[in-house]
Scaffold this motif. Structure first.
Motif, PDB file in Angstrom:
ATOM      1  N   LYS A   1      -0.334  18.487  42.701  1.00  0.00           N
ATOM      2  CA  LYS A   1      -1.451  19.347  42.328  1.00  0.00           C
ATOM      3  C   LYS A   1      -2.136  19.946  43.549  1.00  0.00           C
ATOM      4  O   LYS A   1      -2.496  21.128  43.565  1.00  0.00           O
ATOM      5  N   GLY A   2      -2.311  19.140  44.582  1.00  0.00           N
ATOM      6  CA  GLY A   2      -2.905  19.649  45.809  1.00  0.00           C
ATOM      7  C   GLY A   2      -2.045  20.686  46.495  1.00  0.00           C
ATOM      8  O   GLY A   2      -2.552  21.610  47.131  1.00  0.00           O
ATOM      9  N   ARG A   3      -0.741  20.572  46.361  1.00  0.00           N
ATOM     10  CA  ARG A   3       0.164  21.565  46.951  1.00  0.00           C
ATOM     11  C   ARG A   3      -0.045  22.932  46.310  1.00  0.00           C
ATOM     12  O   ARG A   3      -0.133  23.953  47.004  1.00  0.00           O
ATOM     13  N   TRP A   4      -0.127  22.951  44.986  1.00  0.00           N
ATOM     14  CA  TRP A   4      -0.334  24.234  44.300  1.00  0.00           C
ATOM     15  C   TRP A   4      -1.702  24.807  44.609  1.00  0.00           C
ATOM     16  O   TRP A   4      -1.858  26.029  44.760  1.00  0.00           O
ATOM     17  N   ARG A   5      -2.709  23.942  44.708  1.00  0.00           N
ATOM     18  CA  ARG A   5      -4.047  24.448  45.051  1.00  0.00           C
ATOM     19  C   ARG A   5      -4.072  25.036  46.453  1.00  0.00           C
ATOM     20  O   ARG A   5      -4.718  26.060  46.701  1.00  0.00           O
ATOM     21  N   ALA A   6      -3.373  24.406  47.381  1.00  0.00           N
ATOM     22  CA  ALA A   6      -3.308  24.933  48.745  1.00  0.00           C
ATOM     23  C   ALA A   6      -2.629  26.295  48.773  1.00  0.00           C
ATOM     24  O   ALA A   6      -3.070  27.217  49.475  1.00  0.00           O
ATOM     25  N   GLY A   7      -1.566  26.445  48.000  1.00  0.00           N
ATOM     26  CA  GLY A   7      -0.888  27.730  47.948  1.00  0.00           C
ATOM     27  C   GLY A   7      -1.748  28.813  47.327  1.00  0.00           C
ATOM     28  O   GLY A   7      -1.796  29.946  47.829  1.00  0.00           O
ATOM     29  N   GLY A   8      -2.463  28.479  46.260  1.00  0.00           N
ATOM     30  CA  GLY A   8      -3.330  29.473  45.634  1.00  0.00           C
ATOM     31  C   GLY A   8      -4.493  29.886  46.507  1.00  0.00           C
ATOM     32  O   GLY A   8      -4.950  31.034  46.450  1.00  0.00           O
ATOM     33  N   ALA A   9      -4.978  28.979  47.348  1.00  0.00           N
ATOM     34  CA  ALA A   9      -6.110  29.313  48.218  1.00  0.00           C
ATOM     35  C   ALA A   9      -5.720  30.264  49.338  1.00  0.00           C
ATOM     36  O   ALA A   9      -6.593  30.920  49.919  1.00  0.00           O
ATOM     37  N   LEU A  10      -4.438  30.370  49.665  1.00  0.00           N
ATOM     38  CA  LEU A  10      -4.002  31.247  50.751  1.00  0.00           C
ATOM     39  C   LEU A  10      -3.910  32.710  50.340  1.00  0.00           C
ATOM     40  O   LEU A  10      -3.833  33.584  51.201  1.00  0.00           O
ATOM     41  N   VAL A  11      -3.911  32.998  49.060  1.00  0.00           N
ATOM     42  CA  VAL A  11      -3.650  34.364  48.599  1.00  0.00           C
ATOM     43  C   VAL A  11      -4.732  35.326  49.069  1.00  0.00           C
ATOM     44  O   VAL A  11      -4.446  36.478  49.425  1.00  0.00           O
TER      45      VAL A  11
ATOM     46  N   THR B   1       1.162  23.166  36.538  1.00  0.00           N
ATOM     47  CA  THR B   1       1.233  21.881  35.839  1.00  0.00           C
ATOM     48  C   THR B   1       1.764  22.051  34.428  1.00  0.00           C
ATOM     49  O   THR B   1       2.591  21.265  33.949  1.00  0.00           O
ATOM     50  N   ARG B   2       1.307  23.104  33.739  1.00  0.00           N
ATOM     51  CA  ARG B   2       1.804  23.354  32.377  1.00  0.00           C
ATOM     52  C   ARG B   2       3.287  23.687  32.370  1.00  0.00           C
ATOM     53  O   ARG B   2       4.050  23.182  31.541  1.00  0.00           O
ATOM     54  N   LEU B   3       3.710  24.568  33.287  1.00  0.00           N
ATOM     55  CA  LEU B   3       5.121  24.925  33.342  1.00  0.00           C
ATOM     56  C   LEU B   3       5.988  23.729  33.681  1.00  0.00           C
ATOM     57  O   LEU B   3       7.071  23.535  33.100  1.00  0.00           O
ATOM     58  N   THR B   4       5.515  22.894  34.612  1.00  0.00           N
ATOM     59  CA  THR B   4       6.274  21.692  34.972  1.00  0.00           C
ATOM     60  C   THR B   4       6.360  20.736  33.801  1.00  0.00           C
ATOM     61  O   THR B   4       7.405  20.133  33.546  1.00  0.00           O
ATOM     62  N   GLY B   5       5.255  20.591  33.052  1.00  0.00           N
ATOM     63  CA  GLY B   5       5.267  19.724  31.878  1.00  0.00           C
ATOM     64  C   GLY B   5       6.229  20.204  30.811  1.00  0.00           C
ATOM     65  O   GLY B   5       6.929  19.415  30.171  1.00  0.00           O
ATOM     66  N   ARG B   6       6.302  21.532  30.600  1.00  0.00           N
ATOM     67  CA  ARG B   6       7.243  22.074  29.621  1.00  0.00           C
ATOM     68  C   ARG B   6       8.684  21.811  30.032  1.00  0.00           C
ATOM     69  O   ARG B   6       9.524  21.483  29.196  1.00  0.00           O
ATOM     70  N   ARG B   7       8.982  21.961  31.309  1.00  0.00           N
ATOM     71  CA  ARG B   7      10.347  21.706  31.782  1.00  0.00           C
ATOM     72  C   ARG B   7      10.726  20.256  31.593  1.00  0.00           C
ATOM     73  O   ARG B   7      11.854  19.945  31.187  1.00  0.00           O
ATOM     74  N   VAL B   8       9.777  19.348  31.857  1.00  0.00           N
ATOM     75  CA  VAL B   8      10.064  17.919  31.681  1.00  0.00           C
ATOM     76  C   VAL B   8      10.326  17.613  30.216  1.00  0.00           C
ATOM     77  O   VAL B   8      11.264  16.874  29.870  1.00  0.00           O
TER      78      VAL B   8
END
Length: 226
Positions: free
Chosen positions: A129-139, A188-195
């Motif tokens: 979750k922190g990885r995705w937040r870090a990526g979104g903050a760079l935009v 998180t939602r997309l990852t949950g759907r794939r699982v």
């Protein structure tokens, strides 16, 4: 290349030469050295900004820390003046024709920034979750594009680069808060759907039991609980 070599091998000596216990003297010496190096770079047909940047690289240790605190107010002032000057040379009517290229650039760099933030956070040992937040903050970080475009426009290299950079940065400014807020929930939602799909696929392809019938995961769980 010469300045980089000096910064690596003789950075301490350069810092000692500039160092001073008086904040006013330190400020004046740093500004003087910056102006001299920037002027020499300009005479060599190199951007003065590059020369000033190399001065900052050459300084290190306590001198760099003291100069940073002293130059911070001037940095903010000159940065604001630079953007005002860039805006004065940008015609608002020239922005709509470059919206499509700016949108394409924004889409590409949004994806690459999110991937970069994710990769860097992963290297640092941060959770998914922190990885995705870090990526979104760079935009939202795209102001340096205006700096590069301003240098090109001022030098007369490519006048059309100014409107494109302006539109690009404005798009990122609007898109940045949204990506910072929604990148992690959507991922998180997309990852949950794939699982869930993988689990359903694994249940559908389960091996037949002794009776010749396929045993579902639910049946196995029920037997296990019993």
């Amino acid at each position: 290349a010469l300045v980089l070599v000096l910064a690596v091998r003789c950075g301490r000596h350069v810092s000692r030469f500039v160092s001073s216990d008086d904040p006013e003297k330190l400020l004046l010496v740093v500004l003087g050295v910056t102006l001299v190096v920037a002027g020499v770079a300009q005479q060599l047909q190199v951007s003065a900004a590059v020369g000033a940047f190399l001065v900052g690289i050459a300084l290190s240790g306590e001198v760099a820390e003291g100069a940073s605190s002293l130059l911070a107010p001037l940095r903010d002032l000159f940065a604001a003046v630079f953007f005002v000057f860039f805006g004065l040379h940008t015609d608002p009517a020239s922005i709509p024709p470059v919206l499509l290229p700016a949108l394409a650039l924004a889409a590409v760099t949004t994806a690459t920034k999110i991937a970069t933030g994710y990769w860097a956070a992963r290297r640092a040992g941060i959770g998914p979750k922190g990885r995705w937040r870090a990526g979104g903050a760079l935009v939202a970080r795209g102001e340096f594009s205006i700096v590069i475009a301003g240098l090109a426009v001022t030098a007369g290299i490519e006048p059309s680069l100014g409107p494109l950079a302006t539109a690009y940065v404005l798009i990122l400014v609007l898109l940045g808060p949204l990506t910072a807020r929604w990148t992690e929930p959507l991922a998180t939602r997309l990852t949950g759907r794939r699982v869930r799909r993988r689990r359903v696929g694994a249940a559908g392809s389960a091996a037949p039991g002794p009776s010749g019938e396929h045993e579902s995961i639910e049946g196995q769980d029920t037997v296990g609980r019993a």
